[in-house]
Each structure stands twice: as structure tokens, then as C-alpha cells.
Design a protein around this motif. Structure first.
Motif, PDB file in Angstrom:
ATOM      1  N   PRO A   1     -24.560  -3.698  50.348  1.00  0.00           N
ATOM      2  CA  PRO A   1     -25.515  -2.975  51.185  1.00  0.00           C
ATOM      3  C   PRO A   1     -24.787  -1.968  52.069  1.00  0.00           C
ATOM      4  O   PRO A   1     -23.747  -2.285  52.647  1.00  0.00           O
ATOM      5  CB  PRO A   1     -26.165  -4.085  52.027  1.00  0.00           C
ATOM      6  CG  PRO A   1     -25.921  -5.348  51.268  1.00  0.00           C
ATOM      7  CD  PRO A   1     -24.617  -5.157  50.568  1.00  0.00           C
ATOM      8  N   VAL A   2     -25.322  -0.790  52.156  1.00  0.00           N
ATOM      9  CA  VAL A   2     -24.664   0.287  52.895  1.00  0.00           C
ATOM     10  C   VAL A   2     -25.291   0.422  54.275  1.00  0.00           C
ATOM     11  O   VAL A   2     -26.515   0.407  54.413  1.00  0.00           O
ATOM     12  CB  VAL A   2     -24.789   1.623  52.125  1.00  0.00           C
ATOM     13  CG1 VAL A   2     -24.196   2.779  52.930  1.00  0.00           C
ATOM     14  CG2 VAL A   2     -24.089   1.508  50.775  1.00  0.00           C
ATOM     15  N   HIS A   3     -24.451   0.548  55.292  1.00  0.00           N
ATOM     16  CA  HIS A   3     -24.944   0.837  56.643  1.00  0.00           C
ATOM     17  C   HIS A   3     -24.543   2.265  57.006  1.00  0.00           C
ATOM     18  O   HIS A   3     -23.619   2.841  56.400  1.00  0.00           O
ATOM     19  CB  HIS A   3     -24.402  -0.169  57.665  1.00  0.00           C
ATOM     20  CG  HIS A   3     -22.910  -0.250  57.734  1.00  0.00           C
ATOM     21  ND1 HIS A   3     -22.138   0.678  58.395  1.00  0.00           N
ATOM     22  CD2 HIS A   3     -22.045  -1.142  57.211  1.00  0.00           C
ATOM     23  CE1 HIS A   3     -20.873   0.363  58.283  1.00  0.00           C
ATOM     24  NE2 HIS A   3     -20.773  -0.736  57.571  1.00  0.00           N
ATOM     25  N   PRO A   4     -25.219   2.877  57.974  1.00  0.00           N
ATOM     26  CA  PRO A   4     -24.993   4.305  58.257  1.00  0.00           C
ATOM     27  C   PRO A   4     -23.547   4.667  58.538  1.00  0.00           C
ATOM     28  O   PRO A   4     -23.061   5.695  58.059  1.00  0.00           O
ATOM     29  CB  PRO A   4     -25.893   4.558  59.476  1.00  0.00           C
ATOM     30  CG  PRO A   4     -26.997   3.578  59.324  1.00  0.00           C
ATOM     31  CD  PRO A   4     -26.348   2.343  58.758  1.00  0.00           C
ATOM     32  N   HIS A   5     -22.821   3.844  59.303  1.00  0.00           N
ATOM     33  CA  HIS A   5     -21.453   4.223  59.655  1.00  0.00           C
ATOM     34  C   HIS A   5     -20.533   4.188  58.444  1.00  0.00           C
ATOM     35  O   HIS A   5     -19.497   4.845  58.432  1.00  0.00           O
ATOM     36  CB  HIS A   5     -20.931   3.320  60.770  1.00  0.00           C
ATOM     37  CG  HIS A   5     -20.089   4.050  61.771  1.00  0.00           C
ATOM     38  ND1 HIS A   5     -20.590   5.015  62.624  1.00  0.00           N
ATOM     39  CD2 HIS A   5     -18.761   3.986  62.043  1.00  0.00           C
ATOM     40  CE1 HIS A   5     -19.630   5.492  63.384  1.00  0.00           C
ATOM     41  NE2 HIS A   5     -18.499   4.892  63.049  1.00  0.00           N
ATOM     42  N   MET A   6     -20.926   3.418  57.417  1.00  0.00           N
ATOM     43  CA  MET A   6     -20.124   3.396  56.196  1.00  0.00           C
ATOM     44  C   MET A   6     -20.125   4.771  55.530  1.00  0.00           C
ATOM     45  O   MET A   6     -19.121   5.186  54.938  1.00  0.00           O
ATOM     46  CB  MET A   6     -20.674   2.344  55.232  1.00  0.00           C
ATOM     47  CG  MET A   6     -19.760   2.038  54.052  1.00  0.00           C
ATOM     48  SD  MET A   6     -20.489   0.856  52.882  1.00  0.00           S
ATOM     49  CE  MET A   6     -20.523  -0.615  53.892  1.00  0.00           C
ATOM     50  N   LEU A   7     -21.237   5.494  55.654  1.00  0.00           N
ATOM     51  CA  LEU A   7     -21.290   6.836  55.083  1.00  0.00           C
ATOM     52  C   LEU A   7     -20.433   7.805  55.888  1.00  0.00           C
ATOM     53  O   LEU A   7     -19.864   8.740  55.333  1.00  0.00           O
ATOM     54  CB  LEU A   7     -22.737   7.320  55.016  1.00  0.00           C
ATOM     55  CG  LEU A   7     -23.618   6.589  53.999  1.00  0.00           C
ATOM     56  CD1 LEU A   7     -25.011   7.187  53.963  1.00  0.00           C
ATOM     57  CD2 LEU A   7     -22.992   6.616  52.606  1.00  0.00           C
ATOM     58  N   ARG A   8     -20.346   7.607  57.201  1.00  0.00           N
ATOM     59  CA  ARG A   8     -19.448   8.431  58.021  1.00  0.00           C
ATOM     60  C   ARG A   8     -17.995   8.183  57.606  1.00  0.00           C
ATOM     61  O   ARG A   8     -17.207   9.123  57.464  1.00  0.00           O
ATOM     62  CB  ARG A   8     -19.656   8.112  59.501  1.00  0.00           C
ATOM     63  CG  ARG A   8     -18.737   8.868  60.467  1.00  0.00           C
ATOM     64  CD  ARG A   8     -19.200   8.597  61.896  1.00  0.00           C
ATOM     65  NE  ARG A   8     -18.198   8.924  62.898  1.00  0.00           N
ATOM     66  CZ  ARG A   8     -18.043  10.131  63.442  1.00  0.00           C
ATOM     67  NH1 ARG A   8     -18.822  11.127  63.044  1.00  0.00           N
ATOM     68  NH2 ARG A   8     -17.125  10.344  64.359  1.00  0.00           N
ATOM     69  N   HIS A   9     -17.644   6.910  57.396  1.00  0.00           N
ATOM     70  CA  HIS A   9     -16.295   6.593  56.932  1.00  0.00           C
ATOM     71  C   HIS A   9     -16.038   7.207  55.558  1.00  0.00           C
ATOM     72  O   HIS A   9     -14.937   7.709  55.286  1.00  0.00           O
ATOM     73  CB  HIS A   9     -16.108   5.072  56.843  1.00  0.00           C
ATOM     74  CG  HIS A   9     -16.143   4.373  58.166  1.00  0.00           C
ATOM     75  ND1 HIS A   9     -15.611   4.914  59.314  1.00  0.00           N
ATOM     76  CD2 HIS A   9     -16.646   3.158  58.529  1.00  0.00           C
ATOM     77  CE1 HIS A   9     -15.789   4.068  60.319  1.00  0.00           C
ATOM     78  NE2 HIS A   9     -16.406   3.007  59.866  1.00  0.00           N
ATOM     79  N   SER A  10     -17.038   7.148  54.698  1.00  0.00           N
ATOM     80  CA  SER A  10     -16.884   7.694  53.354  1.00  0.00           C
ATOM     81  C   SER A  10     -16.680   9.205  53.405  1.00  0.00           C
ATOM     82  O   SER A  10     -15.825   9.755  52.697  1.00  0.00           O
ATOM     83  CB  SER A  10     -18.122   7.366  52.511  1.00  0.00           C
ATOM     84  OG  SER A  10     -18.350   5.965  52.468  1.00  0.00           O
ATOM     85  N   PHE A  11     -17.460   9.868  54.239  1.00  0.00           N
ATOM     86  CA  PHE A  11     -17.310  11.315  54.432  1.00  0.00           C
ATOM     87  C   PHE A  11     -15.876  11.655  54.835  1.00  0.00           C
ATOM     88  O   PHE A  11     -15.224  12.519  54.229  1.00  0.00           O
ATOM     89  CB  PHE A  11     -18.293  11.781  55.518  1.00  0.00           C
ATOM     90  CG  PHE A  11     -17.994  13.136  56.096  1.00  0.00           C
ATOM     91  CD1 PHE A  11     -18.426  14.292  55.468  1.00  0.00           C
ATOM     92  CD2 PHE A  11     -17.289  13.252  57.291  1.00  0.00           C
ATOM     93  CE1 PHE A  11     -18.156  15.542  56.007  1.00  0.00           C
ATOM     94  CE2 PHE A  11     -17.008  14.494  57.838  1.00  0.00           C
ATOM     95  CZ  PHE A  11     -17.448  15.645  57.190  1.00  0.00           C
ATOM     96  N   ALA A  12     -15.369  10.972  55.849  1.00  0.00           N
ATOM     97  CA  ALA A  12     -14.028  11.269  56.356  1.00  0.00           C
ATOM     98  C   ALA A  12     -12.965  10.988  55.304  1.00  0.00           C
ATOM     99  O   ALA A  12     -12.043  11.787  55.085  1.00  0.00           O
ATOM    100  CB  ALA A  12     -13.764  10.450  57.616  1.00  0.00           C
ATOM    101  N   SER A  13     -13.086   9.850  54.633  1.00  0.00           N
ATOM    102  CA  SER A  13     -12.093   9.468  53.640  1.00  0.00           C
ATOM    103  C   SER A  13     -12.068  10.446  52.471  1.00  0.00           C
ATOM    104  O   SER A  13     -11.000  10.865  52.011  1.00  0.00           O
ATOM    105  CB  SER A  13     -12.394   8.051  53.139  1.00  0.00           C
ATOM    106  OG  SER A  13     -11.480   7.667  52.148  1.00  0.00           O
ATOM    107  N   HIS A  14     -13.253  10.852  52.011  1.00  0.00           N
ATOM    108  CA  HIS A  14     -13.311  11.722  50.835  1.00  0.00           C
ATOM    109  C   HIS A  14     -12.854  13.141  51.150  1.00  0.00           C
ATOM    110  O   HIS A  14     -12.198  13.784  50.325  1.00  0.00           O
ATOM    111  CB  HIS A  14     -14.729  11.711  50.264  1.00  0.00           C
ATOM    112  CG  HIS A  14     -15.166  10.349  49.821  1.00  0.00           C
ATOM    113  ND1 HIS A  14     -16.472  10.025  49.524  1.00  0.00           N
ATOM    114  CD2 HIS A  14     -14.446   9.202  49.625  1.00  0.00           C
ATOM    115  CE1 HIS A  14     -16.535   8.751  49.170  1.00  0.00           C
ATOM    116  NE2 HIS A  14     -15.321   8.235  49.233  1.00  0.00           N
TER     117      HIS A  14
END
Length: 324
Positions: A263-276
């Protein structure tokens, strides 16, 4: 002191104190007993009576527990039990100083932020939920594009308005600038920043804004003088600005329907953005600016994520990395 031997009389008295006078739960008392048995065993191994334990002894025992693999959190709980025991001994006039009072557990290693792989992030962003009302699907798709495509914090997302306004400036909200392909947000410390909107985010937002104008209570043409819900970029079902909790619930549901294992939470997408972005560009300063971090050391955690990604690629591809 081994388990087969009689408990130290001081330990027995203290356990009676916490059980009958402080009336702590039986589970808590049982944990205290285990911790104090460990203390007595370590004191006996060091040939020091419990009443003569010093801070140096406790620090050495902490180091032994840590080297044996016990976590910092587990050691902290043990020290808490020991500290309470010596506090009680002090009140009883049996020790002049609490040897545990200044001893702290080793710091636990800070976990890496959870981020999606590129394929998983794209899978989530491209998912279309056919069972939702069209306006919900359009809204949620736009939210995912802003969270993953711009790296917004959830509070920054829910605070967005359709257009800039005096109210937005006073309240510290952000807004969408489609003409310049930017989103204006106000992050931590009341610092405003501009984040570029990518093609996918622009398309999702344009579609959502077209759908949004047809919702009851929405202005057909939002103007800078508008106020209230008419300004909210993302309204909820009940005619109020969508809350962070509401965003988290919708994102979790969407990620599961999209077939993601976690399950994805909003901050996980922020982390994904930064990492990618860091994986692709290697530009740590740019990532810092995009995320709105005041200190680059906060951003440097993503270099660990990037290295983890490279290490996995190395292990999978390099012939000398493969183990039998």
C-alpha cells in the motif's frame, strides 16, 4: 544469578513495590523481572553487588548487549527498567547515586525512506479506476501526478488552490500556474517555492480542472477574488477541501487496485520522486531545491537510496558479484 537460583531480595522487594503499590500491569511487571534478572546476572558476572554498580559497569553491559545483536530500542527499554529500580533504591536510602541515569542506549540506525521502483511508480500513475465516478478518477489521477511528478508534501497538496488569490497569500496556500507550467507551494518554515509541472502532470491537471468546473458548488471560471471551496483545487465528496487523511485513504486504495504489492502512502511518492530524479540526474542540489529542503544533509539520505539501487543492479548484472 541464574533462573534456577532464588531472586535477589532487593529485586523481590522492588517487584512487590511496582506490582502492589504502583499497581502496574502484570505484563509490565513480568518484563521488569526479566530485565532485573539480566541486570543481576551481569553484575554477578562482573563480581559487583547490585548496590555497588557504577555507570561504567552499565555502559560496559550496554556495549555487550549491543554487540550481541540487541537493538537500540530493546536496550533502551531494558535501561528504563534498570533506571526505575535504582531510583527506588535511592528513595529507600540504599544507594547514593543512580548509575543508570546518564546512560543512553545506542542510536538505532535511521531507516531508509520507502520509495517505489520506477516501474511501480509508473504503474500507479497510469492506473485508471473504472469503477469510480469520473470526477473522482480525474481528481485522484491529478493528485498522484502532483505527488509523484512534483514531490509535494501532502499538506502542500491539500493546500493548493486553483488560482493565486489574496486569500491564498494570507493563508500560505499554493496554487497552480498552468500558463508557466509551475505549481507554487508553501512548505515548511513558510518558505515558498516553485516546482515545474511535467507533461503528464499538466495533462492530468487540465483534465481535472475541466471536470471540476462541472461539480456542484464550483465556480465555472475561478477568479482571483473567489473564496472558500471555489478556490480549493481538490474538494472532497462532502463539499469541503480534501484532508490529508482523505488523500492517504484514496492513494492506498488506488495503489492496491493498481496491483502494487505494498500500500502506498503520500510521502512514499515524495521519496520516489526524489530518488528517481537523483538516479537520473545525479544533481543533489537540484533535488534539494525541488523538495524545499533547507539543509542539503536532509536530501543526502536519497544518495543512500540511489546507492542501494546501484548496488542491486551490480549484484544482478556483474559476473564477479554473483555468488554460488
Amino acid at each position: 544469578m541464574s533462573d534456577a537460583e532464588a531472586p535477589d531480595p532487593l529485586v523481590v522487594r522492588y517487584l512487590d513495590h511496582v506490582r502492589f503499590e504502583k499497581r502496574l500491569a502484570e505484563r509490565t511487571c513480568a518484563l521488569y523481572q526479566l530485565d532485573l534478572i539480566r541486570l543481576a546476572d551481569m553484575a554477578a558476572a562482573s563480581k559487583v553487588p547490585l548496590l555497588q554498580v557504577q555507570s561504567g559497569h552499565v555502559r560496559r553491559w550496554v556495549a555487550q548487549m549491543h554487540s550481541a545483536g540487541r537493538s537500540g530500542r530493546g536496550i533502551a527499554l531494558i535501561l528504563s527498567g534498570w533506571r526505575g529500580f535504582y531510583t527506588w533504591l535511592g528513595r529507600e536510602g540504599l544507594v547514593a547515586h543512580n548509575p543508570v541515569v546518564d546512560v543512553r542506549a545506542p542510536r538505532a540506525a535511521k531507516p531508509l525512506p520507502k520509495a517505489l521502483g520506477v516501474d511501480e511508480a509508473v504503474q500507479l500513475a497510469e492506473h485508471e479506476e473504472e469503477n469510480d465516478a469520473p470526477w473522482l478518477e480525474a481528481r485522484d489521477a491529478a493528485m498522484v501526478e502532483l505527488l509523484y511528478g512534483c514531490g509535494l508534501r501532502i499538506a502542500e497538496l491539500t493546500g493548493l488552490d486553483v488560482v493565486a488569490s489574496a486569500e491564498a497569500s494570507r493563508a500560505g496556500r499554493g496554487w497552480i500556474d498552468l500558463q508557466n507550467a509551475e505549481v507554487q507551494v508553501q512548505g515548511k518554515g513558510s518558505k515558498r517555492r516553485s516546482v515545474p509541472l511535467g507533461r503528464s502532470a499538466l495533462e492530468a491537471l487540465a483534465h481535472w480542472l475541466a471536470v471540476r468546473t462541472q461539480l456542484p458548488g464550483m465556480l465555472t471560471q475561478p477568479t482571483p477574488g473567489a473564496s472558500g471551496l471555489a478556490l480549493a483545487l481538490f474538494p472532497g465528496r462532502h463539499g469541503t477541501r480534501l484532508t490529508p487523511r482523505g488523500v492517504a485513504q484514496r492513494l492506498k486504495r488506488r495503489s492496491l487496485l493498481a496491483g502494487l504489492a505494498t500500500p502506498v502512502h503520500p510521502h512514499m511518492l515524495r521519496h520516489s520522486f526524489a530518488s528517481h530524479v537523483l538516479q537520473s540526474s545525479g544533481d543533489l542540489r537540484a533535488v534539494q531545491e525541488l523538495l524545499g529542503h533547507a539543509n542539503i544533509t536532509t536530501t543526502q539520505v536519497y544518495t543512500r537510496l540511489d546507492f542501494q539501487h546501484l548496488a542491486k543492479a551490480y549484484d544482478a548484472a556483474h559476473p564477479r558479484a554473483k555468488r554460488k
